[in-house]
Design a protein around this motif. Structure first.
Motif, PDB file in Angstrom:
ATOM      1  N   LYS A  38       3.632  -0.376  -1.159  1.00 52.77           N
ATOM      2  CA  LYS A  38       4.957  -0.987  -1.290  1.00 52.77           C
ATOM      3  C   LYS A  38       5.624  -0.587  -2.603  1.00 52.77           C
ATOM      4  CE  LYS A  38       3.961  -5.012   1.595  1.00 52.77           C
ATOM      5  NZ  LYS A  38       3.891  -6.496   1.647  1.00 52.77           N
ATOM      6  N   LEU A  39       4.831  -0.561  -3.656  1.00 49.54           N
ATOM      7  CA  LEU A  39       5.372  -0.166  -4.961  1.00 49.54           C
ATOM      8  C   LEU A  39       5.817   1.309  -4.929  1.00 49.54           C
ATOM      9  CD1 LEU A  39       5.939  -0.728  -7.935  1.00 49.54           C
ATOM     10  CD2 LEU A  39       3.551  -0.126  -8.427  1.00 49.54           C
ATOM     11  N   LEU A  40       4.997   2.147  -4.278  1.00 50.69           N
ATOM     12  CA  LEU A  40       5.347   3.567  -4.184  1.00 50.69           C
ATOM     13  C   LEU A  40       6.638   3.771  -3.403  1.00 50.69           C
ATOM     14  CD1 LEU A  40       1.922   5.347  -3.534  1.00 50.69           C
ATOM     15  CD2 LEU A  40       3.439   5.655  -5.496  1.00 50.69           C
ATOM     16  N   ILE A  41       6.778   3.094  -2.277  1.00 48.87           N
ATOM     17  CA  ILE A  41       7.996   3.224  -1.465  1.00 48.87           C
ATOM     18  C   ILE A  41       9.219   2.783  -2.270  1.00 48.87           C
ATOM     19  CG2 ILE A  41       9.189   2.334   0.567  1.00 48.87           C
ATOM     20  CD1 ILE A  41       6.488   2.218   1.968  1.00 48.87           C
ATOM     21  N   LEU A  42       9.058   1.686  -3.021  1.00 47.48           N
ATOM     22  CA  LEU A  42      10.173   1.195  -3.839  1.00 47.48           C
ATOM     23  C   LEU A  42      10.576   2.219  -4.901  1.00 47.48           C
ATOM     24  CD1 LEU A  42      12.106  -1.080  -4.613  1.00 47.48           C
ATOM     25  CD2 LEU A  42      10.296  -2.003  -6.107  1.00 47.48           C
ATOM     26  N   VAL A  43       9.579   2.812  -5.551  1.00 44.82           N
ATOM     27  CA  VAL A  43       9.867   3.819  -6.576  1.00 44.82           C
ATOM     28  C   VAL A  43      10.560   5.044  -5.963  1.00 44.82           C
ATOM     29  CG1 VAL A  43       8.819   5.455  -8.189  1.00 44.82           C
ATOM     30  CG2 VAL A  43       8.020   3.084  -8.115  1.00 44.82           C
TER      31      VAL A  43
ATOM     32  N   ARG B 178      -7.212   5.299  -0.910  1.00 47.94           N
ATOM     33  CA  ARG B 178      -7.380   3.856  -0.884  1.00 47.94           C
ATOM     34  C   ARG B 178      -6.557   3.160  -1.969  1.00 47.94           C
ATOM     35  NH1 ARG B 178      -9.915   0.083  -3.539  1.00 47.94           N
ATOM     36  NH2 ARG B 178     -10.767   1.581  -5.038  1.00 47.94           N
ATOM     37  N   ILE B 179      -6.582   3.777  -3.171  1.00 48.40           N
ATOM     38  CA  ILE B 179      -5.822   3.190  -4.291  1.00 48.40           C
ATOM     39  C   ILE B 179      -4.329   3.200  -3.986  1.00 48.40           C
ATOM     40  CG2 ILE B 179      -5.193   3.521  -6.704  1.00 48.40           C
ATOM     41  CD1 ILE B 179      -8.022   4.655  -7.144  1.00 48.40           C
ATOM     42  N   LEU B 180      -3.835   4.354  -3.443  1.00 47.40           N
ATOM     43  CA  LEU B 180      -2.402   4.473  -3.168  1.00 47.40           C
ATOM     44  C   LEU B 180      -1.974   3.547  -2.045  1.00 47.40           C
ATOM     45  CD1 LEU B 180      -1.892   8.352  -3.483  1.00 47.40           C
ATOM     46  CD2 LEU B 180      -1.382   6.582  -5.177  1.00 47.40           C
ATOM     47  N   LEU B 181      -2.832   3.356  -1.020  1.00 46.01           N
ATOM     48  CA  LEU B 181      -2.476   2.450   0.071  1.00 46.01           C
ATOM     49  C   LEU B 181      -2.372   1.014  -0.412  1.00 46.01           C
ATOM     50  CD1 LEU B 181      -4.602   3.899   3.016  1.00 46.01           C
ATOM     51  CD2 LEU B 181      -2.122   3.982   2.718  1.00 46.01           C
ATOM     52  N   GLN B 182      -3.195   0.661  -1.393  1.00 50.34           N
ATOM     53  CA  GLN B 182      -3.115  -0.690  -1.960  1.00 50.34           C
ATOM     54  C   GLN B 182      -1.776  -0.925  -2.649  1.00 50.34           C
ATOM     55  OE1 GLN B 182      -6.552  -0.970  -4.502  1.00 50.34           O
ATOM     56  NE2 GLN B 182      -7.931  -1.553  -2.814  1.00 50.34           N
ATOM     57  N   LYS B 183      -1.154   0.174  -3.153  1.00 51.84           N
ATOM     58  CA  LYS B 183       0.119   0.062  -3.877  1.00 51.84           C
ATOM     59  C   LYS B 183       1.265   0.716  -3.096  1.00 51.84           C
ATOM     60  CE  LYS B 183      -1.957  -1.684  -7.500  1.00 51.84           C
ATOM     61  NZ  LYS B 183      -1.737  -3.078  -7.948  1.00 51.84           N
TER      62      LYS B 183
ATOM     63  N   ILE C 243      -4.078   4.194 -14.130  1.00 53.17           N
ATOM     64  CA  ILE C 243      -4.285   2.780 -14.478  1.00 53.17           C
ATOM     65  C   ILE C 243      -5.513   2.227 -13.760  1.00 53.17           C
ATOM     66  CG2 ILE C 243      -3.302   0.465 -14.247  1.00 53.17           C
ATOM     67  CD1 ILE C 243      -0.565   1.697 -14.710  1.00 53.17           C
ATOM     68  N   ASP C 244      -5.640   2.612 -12.495  1.00 49.97           N
ATOM     69  CA  ASP C 244      -6.793   2.118 -11.725  1.00 49.97           C
ATOM     70  C   ASP C 244      -8.107   2.640 -12.306  1.00 49.97           C
ATOM     71  OD1 ASP C 244      -8.762   2.490  -9.209  1.00 49.97           O
ATOM     72  OD2 ASP C 244      -7.426   0.773  -8.897  1.00 49.97           O
ATOM     73  N   MET C 245      -8.110   3.891 -12.767  1.00 51.27           N
ATOM     74  CA  MET C 245      -9.323   4.457 -13.349  1.00 51.27           C
ATOM     75  C   MET C 245      -9.684   3.792 -14.668  1.00 51.27           C
ATOM     76  SD  MET C 245      -8.767   8.524 -12.587  1.00 51.27           S
ATOM     77  CE  MET C 245     -10.278   8.943 -13.470  1.00 51.27           C
TER      78      MET C 245
ATOM     79  N   VAL D 124       5.578  11.250  -7.073  1.00 49.99           N
ATOM     80  CA  VAL D 124       4.417  11.905  -7.676  1.00 49.99           C
ATOM     81  C   VAL D 124       4.042  11.243  -8.993  1.00 49.99           C
ATOM     82  CG1 VAL D 124       3.599  14.047  -8.720  1.00 49.99           C
ATOM     83  CG2 VAL D 124       4.836  14.116  -6.546  1.00 49.99           C
ATOM     84  N   VAL D 125       5.048  11.002  -9.840  1.00 48.93           N
ATOM     85  CA  VAL D 125       4.772  10.381 -11.151  1.00 48.93           C
ATOM     86  C   VAL D 125       4.179   8.980 -10.962  1.00 48.93           C
ATOM     87  CG1 VAL D 125       5.824   9.501 -13.262  1.00 48.93           C
ATOM     88  CG2 VAL D 125       6.502  11.735 -12.362  1.00 48.93           C
ATOM     89  N   ALA D 126       4.769   8.210 -10.045  1.00 50.24           N
ATOM     90  CA  ALA D 126       4.263   6.846  -9.815  1.00 50.24           C
ATOM     91  C   ALA D 126       2.825   6.883  -9.303  1.00 50.24           C
ATOM     92  CB  ALA D 126       5.165   6.128  -8.807  1.00 50.24           C
ATOM     93  N   ALA D 127       2.534   7.821  -8.403  1.00 50.30           N
ATOM     94  CA  ALA D 127       1.172   7.924  -7.870  1.00 50.30           C
ATOM     95  C   ALA D 127       0.183   8.271  -8.968  1.00 50.30           C
ATOM     96  CB  ALA D 127       1.140   8.982  -6.759  1.00 50.30           C
ATOM     97  N   VAL D 128       0.541   9.199  -9.831  1.00 47.99           N
ATOM     98  CA  VAL D 128      -0.357   9.578 -10.926  1.00 47.99           C
ATOM     99  C   VAL D 128      -0.600   8.404 -11.863  1.00 47.99           C
ATOM    100  CG1 VAL D 128      -0.564  11.044 -12.969  1.00 47.99           C
ATOM    101  CG2 VAL D 128       0.258  12.031 -10.810  1.00 47.99           C
ATOM    102  N   ILE D 129       0.458   7.664 -12.175  1.00 46.75           N
ATOM    103  CA  ILE D 129       0.319   6.517 -13.076  1.00 46.75           C
ATOM    104  C   ILE D 129      -0.581   5.446 -12.456  1.00 46.75           C
ATOM    105  CG2 ILE D 129       1.566   4.608 -14.164  1.00 46.75           C
ATOM    106  CD1 ILE D 129       3.916   6.512 -14.551  1.00 46.75           C
TER     107      ILE D 129
END
Length: 439
Positions: free
Chosen positions: A24-29, A17-22, A390-392, A381-386
């Motif tokens: 667009k940012l993940l695809i850009l990275v 859920r957290i990754l789907l919210q971001k 941050i969300d946590m 992977v790095v962007a997803a972990v970050i």
């Protein structure tokens, strides 16, 4: 209000859920990572060009000198240890490949059969072969000693070797003629090939038996000729042996003088760089590229494969190819372990169209693709972990689901924001237009 419950760790669904919210940012990275990786891969390998080729040498034990007298049945039959099935076992081939891969053999390639490294820039085949820093006095002394030794060996070959060979020919002719006189059948060809056998003296002990016969005078003349030829050969052989002994002493002195120059040569930085270059540019093997190692190691082998691969220097690759062609066969013939009852090893280059080629024309493109994928994956992977971290760390209550989960109480109502209300109104208008109704 009930007591707040402890929040448990994130589950898989929460992470998704957290990754789907971001997303667009993940695809850009990921795109940025792919572009950066591709650019790096292309830049890193755009100027890398490998030149080389493969050479095959056929090796086999040479036939014994006296086929039929060997204790090896295969040698008696065909003059080859294993016929068409190979020649040498795994341990012998392992030893030869190790010798060819050694620093001592790399030196031989660097010297190209010469005794001394090159200090004359005009004679160097490549810039790598030119060594200007060696001590000039030691080098001149070594060159002089080598020239003197060459003249000495030429003199021995021209005079002593030739005189001994001529004397042996005369001795063999006299022996053959003597053996044909009267009832004398004293020798066969095999006997007079060895000058040191006592059989050469037998005719003189037999002369008294024929004093009363008619052919005595003729026999005596032939025996006198044989004795003269024998004495001449013994004298020529003794002089040749003495000359060889003196030359071997002189050769040892020359080798010591040359070794002083080579020791100095081995201490130079250029030598160390070139040694690494030669070792990295040539690979030796006795297994074909597609052979199974476990099965192939149990079979006899008859081939040595040499692969040349030089980076960004086609001129050096061509020089290395010519040196491999000449130095490798001679080295194998001199150093190969010879099976029992065989007189040596033959080594023949069997490839003829092994010109230097450009080995990796698509290297830059392939590396750009590889690094693009790798960096895109790493960046994602790095962007997803970050994002998850941050969300946590964010403790704000951002929606009714978080309130329900944290406090374990139901939500009775939600007050929408102005932005949400506007979006709802806009969606309603669009729906009415589709239905053909006015607002």
């Amino acid at each position: 209000m009930e007591e707040m419950q402890q929040e448990e760790g994130l589950n898989i669904l929460e992470i998704i859920r957290i990754l789907l919210q971001k997303i667009k940012l993940l695809i850009l990275v990921v795109i940025i990572g792919a572009v950066c990786g591709a650019c790096f891969g292309y830049w890193r390998y755009a100027d890398v060009k490998n030149y080389g080729t493969s050479i095959e040498f056929y090796i086999n034990p040479e036939k014994p000198k006296n086929i039929g007298n060997s204790t090896n049945n295969a040698a008696n039959a065909v003059g080859s240890q294993y016929g068409v099935y190979g020649a040498y076992g795994r341990h012998v081939m392992d030893a030869m490949v190790k010798l060819l891969s050694s620093q001592s053999f790399a030196e031989k390639l660097m010297l190209d059969g010469e005794a001394l490294p090159c200090t004359d820039e005009s004679k160097a085949e490549t810039p790598n072969d030119y060594y200007p820093t060696l001590n000039k006095d030691k080098y001149a002394k070594a060159e002089k000693a080598l020239n003197e030794m060459q003249k000495l060996w030429e003199d021995i070959a021209e005079n002593h070797d030739k005189k001994r060979a001529d004397a042996l020919t005369d001795l063999e002719a006299a022996w053959k003629t003597t053996g044909q006189v009267g009832s004398f059948t004293i020798a066969t060809c095999e006997k007079y090939l060895n000058a040191y056998k006592d059989e050469y003296k037998e005719p003189f002990a037999e002369q008294n038996k024929y004093k009363d016969e008619d052919d005595y005078n003729e026999a005596k003349t032939l025996y006198d000729n044989l004795r003269e030829a024998y004495d001449a050969f013994i004298e020529a052989d003794a002089k040749r042996n003495d000359a060889y002994k003196d030359a071997e002493v002189k050769q040892k002195e020359t080798d010591d003088i040359v070794e002083e120059v080579l020791e100095e040569w081995r201490k130079t930085e250029q030598y160390k760089e070139n040694l690494e270059l030669y070792n990295d540019s040539v690979v030796y093997s006795y297994l074909g590229a597609e052979e199974d190692v476990e099965n192939a190691n149990n079979l006899a082998r008859s081939f040595i494969y040499v692969d040349i691969n030089v980076k960004n220097d086609v001129a050096f690759a061509n020089v290395l190819l010519e040196r491999v062609k000449t130095v490798v066969p001679d080295y194998i013939e001199k150093n190969m372990i010879v099976p029992t009852d065989y007189e040596g090893t033959s080594c023949t280059r069997i490839t003829r169209t092994n010109d230097i080629e450009y080995l990796n024309p698509n290297l830059a493109r392939n590396q750009a693709i590889k690094f693009g994928f790798l960096l895109a994956f790493a960046a994602g992977v790095v962007a997803a972990v970050i994002i998850i971290i941050i969300d946590m760390q964010d403790k704000r209550l951002r929606d009714h689901e978080i309130i329900t989960r944290k406090f374990n109480v139901p939500v009775l109502g939600i007050v929408p924001t102005i932005e949400e209300m506007n979006q709802a109104v806009e969606l309603k208008k669009q729906e009415l237009k589709k239905q053909g109704k006015g607002v």
